[in-house]
Design an enzyme around this catalytic site. Structure first.
Site, mmCIF file in Angstrom:
data_model
loop_
_atom_site.group_PDB
_atom_site.id
_atom_site.type_symbol
_atom_site.label_atom_id
_atom_site.label_comp_id
_atom_site.label_asym_id
_atom_site.label_seq_id
_atom_site.Cartn_x
_atom_site.Cartn_y
_atom_site.Cartn_z
ATOM 1 N N ASP A 271 0.874 -1.192 0.039
ATOM 2 C CA ASP A 271 0.028 0.078 0.148
ATOM 3 C C ASP A 271 0.858 1.367 -0.125
ATOM 4 O O ASP A 271 1.754 1.515 0.847
ATOM 5 C CB ASP A 271 -1.079 -0.139 1.115
ATOM 6 C CG ASP A 271 -1.916 0.839 1.053
ATOM 7 O OD1 ASP A 271 -2.051 1.873 0.082
ATOM 8 O OD2 ASP A 271 -2.941 1.046 2.246
ATOM 9 N N ASP A 272 0.799 2.072 -0.970
ATOM 10 C CA ASP A 272 1.442 3.233 -1.123
ATOM 11 C C ASP A 272 2.917 3.037 -1.370
ATOM 12 O O ASP A 272 3.849 3.809 -0.718
ATOM 13 C CB ASP A 272 1.128 4.276 -0.010
ATOM 14 C CG ASP A 272 -0.353 4.989 -0.047
ATOM 15 O OD1 ASP A 272 -1.005 4.638 -1.140
ATOM 16 O OD2 ASP A 272 -0.380 5.827 0.687
ATOM 17 N N CYS B 218 -5.898 4.181 -4.095
ATOM 18 C CA CYS B 218 -6.293 2.671 -3.604
ATOM 19 C C CYS B 218 -7.381 1.830 -4.173
ATOM 20 O O CYS B 218 -7.174 0.905 -4.599
ATOM 21 C CB CYS B 218 -6.399 2.892 -1.897
ATOM 22 S SG CYS B 218 -4.964 3.539 -1.082
ATOM 23 N N ARG C 283 -7.220 -1.549 -6.463
ATOM 24 C CA ARG C 283 -7.822 -2.964 -5.970
ATOM 25 C C ARG C 283 -8.879 -3.463 -6.884
ATOM 26 O O ARG C 283 -8.715 -4.695 -6.990
ATOM 27 C CB ARG C 283 -8.142 -2.713 -4.502
ATOM 28 C CG ARG C 283 -6.841 -2.461 -3.796
ATOM 29 C CD ARG C 283 -7.348 -1.724 -2.311
ATOM 30 N NE ARG C 283 -6.260 -0.892 -2.044
ATOM 31 C CZ ARG C 283 -5.089 -1.791 -1.133
ATOM 32 N NH1 ARG C 283 -5.428 -2.760 -0.925
ATOM 33 N NH2 ARG C 283 -3.933 -1.048 -0.820
ATOM 34 N N LYS D 121 -5.997 -5.178 4.135
ATOM 35 C CA LYS D 121 -7.068 -4.092 3.450
ATOM 36 C C LYS D 121 -7.735 -4.318 2.456
ATOM 37 O O LYS D 121 -7.168 -4.701 1.361
ATOM 38 C CB LYS D 121 -6.017 -2.979 3.439
ATOM 39 C CG LYS D 121 -6.730 -1.644 2.757
ATOM 40 C CD LYS D 121 -5.749 -0.536 2.471
ATOM 41 C CE LYS D 121 -6.413 0.694 1.737
ATOM 42 N NZ LYS D 121 -5.583 1.663 1.570
ATOM 43 N N HIS E 103 -10.842 -2.597 1.183
ATOM 44 C CA HIS E 103 -11.262 -1.130 0.461
ATOM 45 C C HIS E 103 -11.896 -1.171 -0.856
ATOM 46 O O HIS E 103 -11.490 -0.394 -1.527
ATOM 47 C CB HIS E 103 -9.527 -0.567 0.318
ATOM 48 C CG HIS E 103 -9.991 0.842 0.635
ATOM 49 N ND1 HIS E 103 -8.759 1.983 0.514
ATOM 50 C CD2 HIS E 103 -10.934 1.764 0.621
ATOM 51 C CE1 HIS E 103 -9.217 3.219 0.687
ATOM 52 N NE2 HIS E 103 -10.519 3.122 0.816
ATOM 53 N N SER F 261 -8.972 1.544 4.457
ATOM 54 C CA SER F 261 -7.531 2.219 4.960
ATOM 55 C C SER F 261 -7.723 2.325 6.474
ATOM 56 O O SER F 261 -8.587 2.628 7.017
ATOM 57 C CB SER F 261 -7.620 3.308 3.988
ATOM 58 O OG SER F 261 -6.208 3.806 4.399
ATOM 59 N N HIS G 12 1.151 2.224 4.345
ATOM 60 C CA HIS G 12 0.287 3.479 4.135
ATOM 61 C C HIS G 12 0.565 4.149 5.582
ATOM 62 O O HIS G 12 0.538 3.649 6.361
ATOM 63 C CB HIS G 12 -1.266 3.081 4.175
ATOM 64 C CG HIS G 12 -1.934 3.950 3.700
ATOM 65 N ND1 HIS G 12 -2.540 5.007 4.477
ATOM 66 C CD2 HIS G 12 -2.742 4.428 2.371
ATOM 67 C CE1 HIS G 12 -3.379 5.813 4.026
ATOM 68 N NE2 HIS G 12 -3.658 5.423 2.771
ATOM 69 N N ASP H 53 -0.232 -0.831 -5.107
ATOM 70 C CA ASP H 53 -1.392 -0.175 -5.511
ATOM 71 C C ASP H 53 -1.195 1.057 -6.262
ATOM 72 O O ASP H 53 -2.225 1.290 -6.954
ATOM 73 C CB ASP H 53 -2.615 -0.235 -4.382
ATOM 74 C CG ASP H 53 -2.223 0.890 -3.283
ATOM 75 O OD1 ASP H 53 -0.980 1.191 -2.993
ATOM 76 O OD2 ASP H 53 -3.015 1.255 -2.649
ATOM 77 N N ASN H 54 -0.387 1.885 -5.579
ATOM 78 C CA ASN H 54 0.082 3.069 -6.444
ATOM 79 C C ASN H 54 1.389 3.600 -5.912
ATOM 80 O O ASN H 54 1.957 2.987 -4.874
ATOM 81 C CB ASN H 54 -1.166 3.944 -6.032
ATOM 82 C CG ASN H 54 -1.492 4.331 -4.614
ATOM 83 O OD1 ASN H 54 -2.695 3.911 -4.138
ATOM 84 N ND2 ASN H 54 -0.785 4.803 -3.841
ATOM 85 N N LYS I 295 1.886 9.524 -5.517
ATOM 86 C CA LYS I 295 0.613 9.070 -5.453
ATOM 87 C C LYS I 295 -0.299 10.379 -5.872
ATOM 88 O O LYS I 295 0.063 11.442 -5.671
ATOM 89 C CB LYS I 295 0.136 8.853 -4.134
ATOM 90 C CG LYS I 295 -1.151 8.458 -3.691
ATOM 91 C CD LYS I 295 -1.350 8.031 -2.094
ATOM 92 C CE LYS I 295 -2.857 7.617 -1.915
ATOM 93 N NZ LYS I 295 -3.018 7.199 -0.406
#
Length: 500
Positions: free
Chosen positions: A30-31, A70, A74, A124, A126, A151, A230, A282-283, A303
């Site tokens: 994540d991130d 996010c 996903r 997660k 989301h 999140s 994240h 994810d990003n 991001k």
């Protein structure tokens, strides 16, 4: 040549021998930025298990998510379709969101279930909670789920402990909503979640699932979308203070430790040589958090933007005896994971418009990709503006550029939110092989070769946008505080009373 033949024979046997279909472990950070892992060049990240995957597997240099935030990514990962088709736009889903990933979308888990796969998600989600948990993983093809349904910053965290012995979480997170819950299947087990023990619980859940499936000789699909890295970062005693990179590094190390536990379990149960482990993110990194926000390495911005730093991700495929160690510069995407898993498992593809392609040729033979293009949608896509950017081979064209709050604090003036929407006609064109940092737009004057490239890009863009049917926006359905998950739904006053 002999080695290639053996690999092809291995894949043939996997597809035709019903007694041993392959297992799949999908790891989703994540991130996490392109430059955050040791195996991608970060000088102080401590990621020995991810580095092991990279050393023994195939590392991608040109792998993309589909959105710089996010929830949309996903949705694309699990369905093999751009988020615009499933309606997971604009932005992300919230605890009280009315919408979620539509139940008529087909996830990877639902593709594998008819073949007898055991399926589990941990971490997660989301992709929506909804009325009575209607959008949870257990409604989308997963047999088991342990995790936070959105999140972990989407609830008050000021008085929560993120690092031992009692270091409070950095920042305020969201306020005016319920504290973050830990759910087992469709039941809230803890609210607020205990961050110091969360990763251990995830690791135990995931390793137990693998062990149980292996003992039953049942093929399995484990999806682990981590909260790491994240904001706000957290880590338990096994990782806190043990990296060289502060809170971000500790969170990353904790994630890496869990990956190590999964690999050990795959080895102990004797299924590691029959399991594809795939890792990506994810990003891009949330640069506004500075040292707590990750690194895009040499890539531009992060991001929230459609520059490379926002959507090009680290990615590693690991499968001992089937995937040869190496590096590939072929283009890949999270869209391609569903078709690839379906191909390897011998599963039927969903009868819908898919945007992903089968990556088996890349994974098994380090061959050419079936993907020549990548589309870049902003966080708030719409039919009027269409694509913000498009990559065709080594060339990327920006039709619109815009900064983002998530990419603030960087010296590059194109990255922060103050870099307002700007249209480019003709588009900015970059050669990503020579200039992955997108510093030097190519001049079109006196370059008939680039004019020809631009013509191809515009034709591809026109064809793609003509084929894109935007699904109803699930996020624009709005929110209802009564839908926020509460372990004591009859309590008052909410949200403060939701504490168990």
């Amino acid at each position: 040549m002999d080695f290639i033949c053996l690999l092809l024979l291995n894949i043939f046997l996997l597809r035709t021998c019903s007694a041993s279909p392959p297992n799949f472990v999908l790891l989703f950070a994540d991130d996490l930025g392109f430059g955050d892992l040791g195996c991608y060049g970060h000088p102080s990240s401590l990621t020995p298990n991810l580095d092991r995957l990279a050393t023994g597997g195939l590392r991608f240099t040109d792998f993309y998510c589909t959105s710089p935030v996010c929830s949309p990514s996903r949705a694309s990962l699990l369905t093999g379709r751009y988020q615009t088709r499933s309606g997971i736009y604009p932005g992300v889903l919230y605890p009280g969101s009315i919408g979620g990933l539509p139940l008529n979308e087909t996830t990877i888990a639902e593709v594998l279930k008819p073949l007898g796969y055991a399926t589990a998600a941990v971490g997660k989600w989301h992709l929506g909670f909804g009325a009575k948990g209607m959008f949870l993983p257990t409604k989308q093809g997963f047999d088991h789920y342990l995790g936070i349904p959105y999140s972990h910053d989407m609830g008050p965290c000021r008085n929560l402990t993120c690092f031992p012995p009692d270091v409070k979480c950095f920042g305020l997170c969201d306020v005016g909503t319920v504290t973050v819950p830990l759910m087992h299947n469709e039941v809230i087990k803890q609210q607020p979640v205990n961050f110091l023990d969360l990763e251990r619980a995830y690791s135990d859940f995931a390793t137990t699932f693998i062990t149980t499936s292996a003992k039953k000789k049942q093929p399995f699909f484990l999806y682990y979308p981590s909260h790491h890295t994240h904001y706000p970062q957290y880590a338990g005693p096994g990782a806190a203070g043990r990296s060289l990179r502060g809170p971000f590094g500790d969170a990353l190390l904790e994630f890496d430790n869990t990956i190590g536990n999964l690999l050990t379990t795959l080895e102990k149960t004797g299924v590691i040589n029959n399991t594809l482990v795939f890792f990506t993110s994810d990003n891009g990194p949330e640069l506004m958090r500075m040292s707590r926000g990750g690194s895009a390495g040499p890539l531009k911005c992060g991001k929230g933007t459609t520059y490379e730093g926002g959507m090009r991700e680290p990615a590693i495929a690991f499968w001992p005896g089937t995937i040869r160690p190496g590096v590939t510069h072929e283009i890949g995407s999270i869209l391609d994971i569903l078709p690839t898993i379906a191909s390897l498992a011998g599963a039927k593809l969903p009868q819908v418009m898919l945007d992903g392609v089968d990556m088996t040729e890349i994974l098994v033979n380090q061959g050419k990709s079936k993907r020549e293009t990548m589309m870049f949608y902003p966080t708030d896509p719409n039919e009027m503006y269409g694509l913000f950017a498009l990559r065709l081979g080594k060339y990327k064209a920006h039709f619109y550029t815009r900064g983002a709050t998530h990419s603030g604090t960087t010296p590059d003036q194109d990255c922060p939110v103050f870099a307002v929407l700007k249209a480019h006609n003709p588009p900015l064109i970059f050669n990503l092989e020579a200039d992955p940092s997108e510093h030097y737009p190519l001049p079109l004057v006196g370059r008939p070769d680039l004019q020809a490239v631009l013509e191809r890009i515009m034709k591809v863009k026109e064809q793609f946008e003509a084929s894109m049917v935007f699904g109803e926006s699930q996020i624009l359905k709005g929110t209802d505080p009564n839908l926020e998950p509460c372990c004591n739904p009859e309590c008052s006053p909410k949200p403060r009373c939701c504490h168990c």
